[in-house]
Design an enzyme around this catalytic site. Structure first.
Site, PDB file in Angstrom:
ATOM      1  N   SER A  79       0.915  -1.103   0.048  1.00 39.37           N
ATOM      2  CA  SER A  79      -0.001   0.080  -0.094  1.00 39.37           C
ATOM      3  C   SER A  79       0.656   1.434   0.022  1.00 39.37           C
ATOM      4  O   SER A  79       2.098   1.281   0.688  1.00 39.37           O
ATOM      5  CB  SER A  79      -0.787  -0.079   1.167  1.00 39.37           C
ATOM      6  OG  SER A  79      -1.415   1.177   1.477  1.00 39.37           O
ATOM      7  N   TYR A  94      -1.660  -0.167  10.508  1.00 36.89           N
ATOM      8  CA  TYR A  94      -1.961  -0.855   9.345  1.00 36.89           C
ATOM      9  C   TYR A  94      -0.675  -0.737   8.343  1.00 36.89           C
ATOM     10  O   TYR A  94      -0.084  -1.667   7.804  1.00 36.89           O
ATOM     11  CB  TYR A  94      -3.220  -0.225   8.543  1.00 36.89           C
ATOM     12  CG  TYR A  94      -3.475  -0.810   7.128  1.00 36.89           C
ATOM     13  CD1 TYR A  94      -3.569  -2.078   6.968  1.00 36.89           C
ATOM     14  CD2 TYR A  94      -3.192   0.370   6.243  1.00 36.89           C
ATOM     15  CE1 TYR A  94      -3.718  -2.470   5.276  1.00 36.89           C
ATOM     16  CE2 TYR A  94      -3.333  -0.145   4.673  1.00 36.89           C
ATOM     17  CZ  TYR A  94      -3.575  -1.510   4.406  1.00 36.89           C
ATOM     18  OH  TYR A  94      -3.596  -1.843   2.958  1.00 36.89           O
ATOM     19  N   LYS A 152       2.310  -3.696   6.681  1.00 32.87           N
ATOM     20  CA  LYS A 152       2.617  -3.633   5.312  1.00 32.87           C
ATOM     21  C   LYS A 152       4.117  -3.499   4.964  1.00 32.87           C
ATOM     22  O   LYS A 152       4.728  -4.134   4.339  1.00 32.87           O
ATOM     23  CB  LYS A 152       1.701  -2.731   4.379  1.00 32.87           C
ATOM     24  CG  LYS A 152       0.236  -3.024   4.394  1.00 32.87           C
ATOM     25  CD  LYS A 152       0.033  -3.989   3.453  1.00 32.87           C
ATOM     26  CE  LYS A 152      -1.467  -4.396   3.438  1.00 32.87           C
ATOM     27  NZ  LYS A 152      -1.636  -5.603   2.763  1.00 32.87           N
TER      28      LYS A 152
HETATM   29  P1  NAD Z   1     -10.950  -6.545   0.864  1.00 40.36           P
HETATM   30  O1  NAD Z   1     -11.327  -6.596   2.598  1.00 40.36           O
HETATM   31  O2  NAD Z   1     -12.200  -6.369  -0.040  1.00 40.36           O
HETATM   32  O3  NAD Z   1     -10.567  -7.761   0.675  1.00 40.36           O
HETATM   33  C1  NAD Z   1      -9.755  -8.854   1.531  1.00 40.36           C
HETATM   34  C2  NAD Z   1     -10.217 -10.266   1.564  1.00 40.36           C
HETATM   35  O4  NAD Z   1      -9.383 -10.852   2.493  1.00 40.36           O
HETATM   36  C3  NAD Z   1     -11.818 -10.070   1.961  1.00 40.36           C
HETATM   37  O5  NAD Z   1     -12.372 -10.782   1.207  1.00 40.36           O
HETATM   38  C4  NAD Z   1     -11.585 -11.008   3.513  1.00 40.36           C
HETATM   39  O6  NAD Z   1     -12.709 -11.645   3.941  1.00 40.36           O
HETATM   40  C5  NAD Z   1     -10.218 -11.451   3.497  1.00 40.36           C
HETATM   41  N1  NAD Z   1      -9.714 -12.123   4.561  1.00 40.36           N
HETATM   42  C6  NAD Z   1      -9.479 -11.095   5.648  1.00 40.36           C
HETATM   43  N2  NAD Z   1      -8.822 -11.630   6.654  1.00 40.36           N
HETATM   44  C7  NAD Z   1      -8.401 -12.973   6.152  1.00 40.36           C
HETATM   45  C8  NAD Z   1      -7.783 -14.269   6.883  1.00 40.36           C
HETATM   46  N3  NAD Z   1      -7.207 -14.044   8.135  1.00 40.36           N
HETATM   47  N4  NAD Z   1      -7.683 -15.351   6.066  1.00 40.36           N
HETATM   48  C9  NAD Z   1      -8.436 -15.355   4.956  1.00 40.36           C
HETATM   49  N5  NAD Z   1      -9.117 -14.307   4.159  1.00 40.36           N
HETATM   50  C10 NAD Z   1      -8.946 -13.060   4.775  1.00 40.36           C
HETATM   51  O7  NAD Z   1      -9.767  -5.566   0.840  1.00 40.36           O
HETATM   52  P2  NAD Z   1      -9.253  -5.225  -0.618  1.00 40.36           P
HETATM   53  O8  NAD Z   1      -9.828  -3.758  -0.797  1.00 40.36           O
HETATM   54  O9  NAD Z   1      -9.721  -6.367  -1.736  1.00 40.36           O
HETATM   55  O10 NAD Z   1      -7.805  -5.249  -0.304  1.00 40.36           O
HETATM   56  C11 NAD Z   1      -7.051  -6.479  -0.510  1.00 40.36           C
HETATM   57  C12 NAD Z   1      -5.572  -6.211  -0.245  1.00 40.36           C
HETATM   58  O11 NAD Z   1      -5.018  -4.953  -0.970  1.00 40.36           O
HETATM   59  C13 NAD Z   1      -5.266  -5.881   1.420  1.00 40.36           C
HETATM   60  O12 NAD Z   1      -4.262  -6.825   1.804  1.00 40.36           O
HETATM   61  C14 NAD Z   1      -5.430  -4.425   1.476  1.00 40.36           C
HETATM   62  O13 NAD Z   1      -4.635  -4.268   2.744  1.00 40.36           O
HETATM   63  C15 NAD Z   1      -4.486  -4.074   0.236  1.00 40.36           C
HETATM   64  N6  NAD Z   1      -4.632  -2.804  -0.050  1.00 40.36           N
HETATM   65  C16 NAD Z   1      -6.047  -2.074  -0.318  1.00 40.36           C
HETATM   66  C17 NAD Z   1      -6.173  -0.930  -0.648  1.00 40.36           C
HETATM   67  C18 NAD Z   1      -7.603  -0.290  -0.795  1.00 40.36           C
HETATM   68  O14 NAD Z   1      -7.745   0.865  -0.778  1.00 40.36           O
HETATM   69  N7  NAD Z   1      -8.885  -1.224  -1.052  1.00 40.36           N
HETATM   70  C19 NAD Z   1      -5.093  -0.219  -0.931  1.00 40.36           C
HETATM   71  C20 NAD Z   1      -3.775  -0.669  -0.598  1.00 40.36           C
HETATM   72  C21 NAD Z   1      -3.735  -1.873  -0.491  1.00 40.36           C
HETATM   73  C1  WQD Z   2      -9.394   9.807   0.652  1.00 42.20           C
HETATM   74  C2  WQD Z   2      -9.669  11.235   0.864  1.00 42.20           C
HETATM   75  C3  WQD Z   2     -10.051  12.121   3.143  1.00 42.20           C
HETATM   76  C4  WQD Z   2     -13.880   9.965   3.503  1.00 42.20           C
HETATM   77  C5  WQD Z   2      -6.790   4.883   2.745  1.00 42.20           C
HETATM   78  C6  WQD Z   2      -5.723   4.239   3.576  1.00 42.20           C
HETATM   79  C7  WQD Z   2      -4.705   3.615   2.318  1.00 42.20           C
HETATM   80  C8  WQD Z   2      -5.512   2.891   1.140  1.00 42.20           C
HETATM   81  C9  WQD Z   2      -6.462   3.675   0.766  1.00 42.20           C
HETATM   82  C10 WQD Z   2      -5.437   0.605   1.989  1.00 42.20           C
HETATM   83  C11 WQD Z   2      -8.916  11.862   2.166  1.00 42.20           C
HETATM   84  C12 WQD Z   2     -11.074  12.195   2.250  1.00 42.20           C
HETATM   85  C13 WQD Z   2     -12.571  10.378   2.760  1.00 42.20           C
HETATM   86  C14 WQD Z   2     -14.781  10.926   3.851  1.00 42.20           C
HETATM   87  C15 WQD Z   2     -13.433  12.519   3.009  1.00 42.20           C
HETATM   88  N1  WQD Z   2      -5.883   1.756   1.925  1.00 42.20           N
HETATM   89  N2  WQD Z   2     -12.601  11.702   2.684  1.00 42.20           N
HETATM   90  N3  WQD Z   2     -14.573  11.965   3.686  1.00 42.20           N
HETATM   91  O1  WQD Z   2      -6.973   8.103   3.284  1.00 42.20           O
HETATM   92  O2  WQD Z   2      -6.087   8.245   1.184  1.00 42.20           O
HETATM   93  O3  WQD Z   2      -6.209   5.889   1.928  1.00 42.20           O
HETATM   94  O4  WQD Z   2      -7.261   3.905   1.817  1.00 42.20           O
HETATM   95  O5  WQD Z   2      -4.050   0.265   1.964  1.00 42.20           O
HETATM   96  O6  WQD Z   2      -3.889   2.813   3.289  1.00 42.20           O
HETATM   97  O7  WQD Z   2      -4.950   4.901   4.481  1.00 42.20           O
HETATM   98  O8  WQD Z   2      -8.364   7.335   1.259  1.00 42.20           O
HETATM   99  O9  WQD Z   2     -10.547   7.052   0.605  1.00 42.20           O
HETATM  100  O10 WQD Z   2      -9.946   7.302   3.253  1.00 42.20           O
HETATM  101  O11 WQD Z   2      -9.647   8.995   1.847  1.00 42.20           O
HETATM  102  O12 WQD Z   2     -13.213  13.885   2.846  1.00 42.20           O
HETATM  103  O13 WQD Z   2     -15.945  10.465   4.328  1.00 42.20           O
HETATM  104  O14 WQD Z   2     -10.939  11.612   1.073  1.00 42.20           O
HETATM  105  O15 WQD Z   2      -9.800  12.978   4.069  1.00 42.20           O
HETATM  106  O16 WQD Z   2      -8.343  13.138   1.885  1.00 42.20           O
HETATM  107  P1  WQD Z   2      -6.737   7.410   1.956  1.00 42.20           P
HETATM  108  P2  WQD Z   2      -9.817   7.519   1.734  1.00 42.20           P
END
Ligand code: NAD
Ligand code: WQD
Length: 359
Positions: A145, A169, A173
């Site tokens: 991330s 978190y 990572k």
């Molecule tokens: P998500 O929560 O939709 O998907 C994660 C999946 O993992 C879910 O289906 C959940 O049920 C499953 N899971 C959770 N814990 C588990 C466990 N212990 N064993 C087996 N399954 C488990 O999230 P996502 O948005 O699809 O994210 C996927 C990956 O990408 C995550 O590792 C997340 O940290 C990373 N990521 C997501 C974002 C984002 O903004 N969505 C950004 C950066 C990184």
């Molecule tokens: C985006 C912008 C908020 C909600 C997070 C995690 C990051 C990654 C992606 C997993 C920010 C603003 C949001 C609301 C708002 N996830 N906002 N009102 O914070 O960039 O990143 O999600 O890895 O690790 O930190 O994403 O979508 O939460 O926010 O004004 O109700 O929207 O302040 O500027 P963020 P976000």
């Protein structure tokens, strides 16, 4: 939209942890379409098993159930992981590679429940890597991330920028990336590893049949806007209008889920023809957009009004971040092609067609 890519002729088997989640489900669909067999391992903590029906339907593949094995389970269950690898071998489909999505991802939740994040994200990944090694499977793509960078010193963020996470978190990572660095240095093993540092994944499948359906309360901008649009929430609270940006609201690098999913296919194709290596890649568009820009675009392309008000800054937010994605563009046969308009249109289409998600 046309993508230049090539299809693998030999059918490979991929273990997709967290394959029922937001990013995992969209990636699983593309993997199937590319001809890979899938074993999806998910605990359904934050997803619904019904997504598998949508993946199957959208794949358009006859008898697709023969190509997907769905296993409900936890990545921390090392015995289960071992059984999965054994089972695949016995069936003459040994696992060739792993795409590791499973994990916990809420920043606020991680500050409340740090043990869970260290255990699921870090310990879960260690167990997975150990079982992979035992089974001579050395190819893995990991969901990292942009949050690992913390407060940027310079923009755009490059892969060599400082890693300085500011929440639990992000710490987990960054720790997993460190483990990858150590593991990749073991000379006697030929690890092929890519960590994809996602920026802000948003949007949905363009048909509106698949999208983000979090069971844990969404704190992210796009799910929140969609819920306001559908009337489940009264108004959007914009966290701060006094940030040092052109319109006072924060800037992020939003990337369409289909572009993000494609980056996994490109990474897999790259790894399957590489010798041992570890690559860290930023996956973003390279373009920063403000919260107000998102709101205005969402309103315009979907012809609706999003009521909002400005509230205090959210703790832990940063003013601006966006990716330098040149490294990913140069290594992978990949580039993002979806626009901000596509992201807003597809998010809304999914929400409108599935007001209660997959339920
Ligand atoms: P998500 O929560 O939709 O998907 C994660 C999946 O993992 C879910 O289906 C959940 O049920 C499953 N899971 C959770 N814990 C588990 C466990 N212990 N064993 C087996 N399954 C488990 O999230 P996502 O948005 O699809 O994210 C996927 C990956 O990408 C995550 O590792 C997340 O940290 C990373 N990521 C997501 C974002 C984002 O903004 N969505 C950004 C950066 C990184
Ligand atoms: C985006 C912008 C908020 C909600 C997070 C995690 C990051 C990654 C992606 C997993 C920010 C603003 C949001 C609301 C708002 N996830 N906002 N009102 O914070 O960039 O990143 O999600 O890895 O690790 O930190 O994403 O979508 O939460 O926010 O004004 O109700 O929207 O302040 O500027 P963020 P976000």
């Amino acid at each position: 939209m046309v993508r230049k890519s090539f299809t693998l002729t030999i059918m490979k088997t991929i273990l997709v942890t967290g394959g029922a989640g937001f990013i995992g489900s969209h990636t699983s669909l593309l993997l199937l379409k590319k001809g890979f067999n899938l074993i999806i391992l998910d605990s359904f903590l934050n997803s619904n098993p019904k997504v598998i029906e949508r993946i199957s339907e959208l794949s358009g593949i006859k008898n697709v159930q023969k190509r997907i094995e769905l296993i409900k389970g936890d990545i921390r269950d090392q015995k289960l992981l071992e059984r999965i690898f054994d089972f695949a071998k016995i069936n003459n489909n040994p696992i060739d590679a792993v795409i590791h999505f499973a994990g916990l991802k809420s920043v606020s939740d991680s500050l409340e429940n740090p043990f869970d994040y260290w255990e699921v994200n870090v310990l879960g990944t260690i167990k997975l890597l150990q079982v992979m090694e035992k089974n001579n499977c050395f190819t893995i793509i990991f969901s990292s991330s942009a949050t690992i960078y913390g407060v940027p010193k310079d923009l755009p963020l490059k892969e060599i920028s400082d890693i300085n996470p500011v929440n639990t978190y992000g710490e987990t990572k960054a720790a997993i990336e460190k483990i990858f660095r150590d593991v990749s240095k073991v000379k006697s093993k030929k690890w092929r590893m890519i960590t994809l540092r996602y920026f802000n994944p948003v949007g949905a499948h363009p048909t509106g049949k698949m999208g983000e359906d979090p069971l844990i309360e969404p704190n992210n901008l796009f799910p929140y806007i969609s819920q306001v649009a559908i009337g489940r929430k009264e108004k959007l609270r914009i966290f701060g209008n006094n940030w040092p940006t052109f319109d006072g609201t924060c800037i992020r690098d939003y990337i369409h889920i289909m572009d993000l999913a494609e980056s996994h296919i490109a990474s897999l194709e790259f790894l399957l023809k590489s010798s041992s290596l570890l690559l860290n890649l930023n996956i973003g568009t390279g373009i920063g957009r403000s919260v107000l820009e998102i709101v205005k675009t969402f309103e315009k392309v979907n012809n609706l009004v999003i009521p909002y008000s400005f509230v205090e800054r959210r703790e832990g937010d940063i003013a601006v971040n966006y990716a330098d994605n040149k490294k990913a563009l140069s290594f992978l046969n990949w580039r993002p092609i979806y626009t901000l308009e596509d992201m807003c249109r597809d998010s809304w289409k999914w929400q409108k067609m599935n007001p209660n998600g997959y339920k």
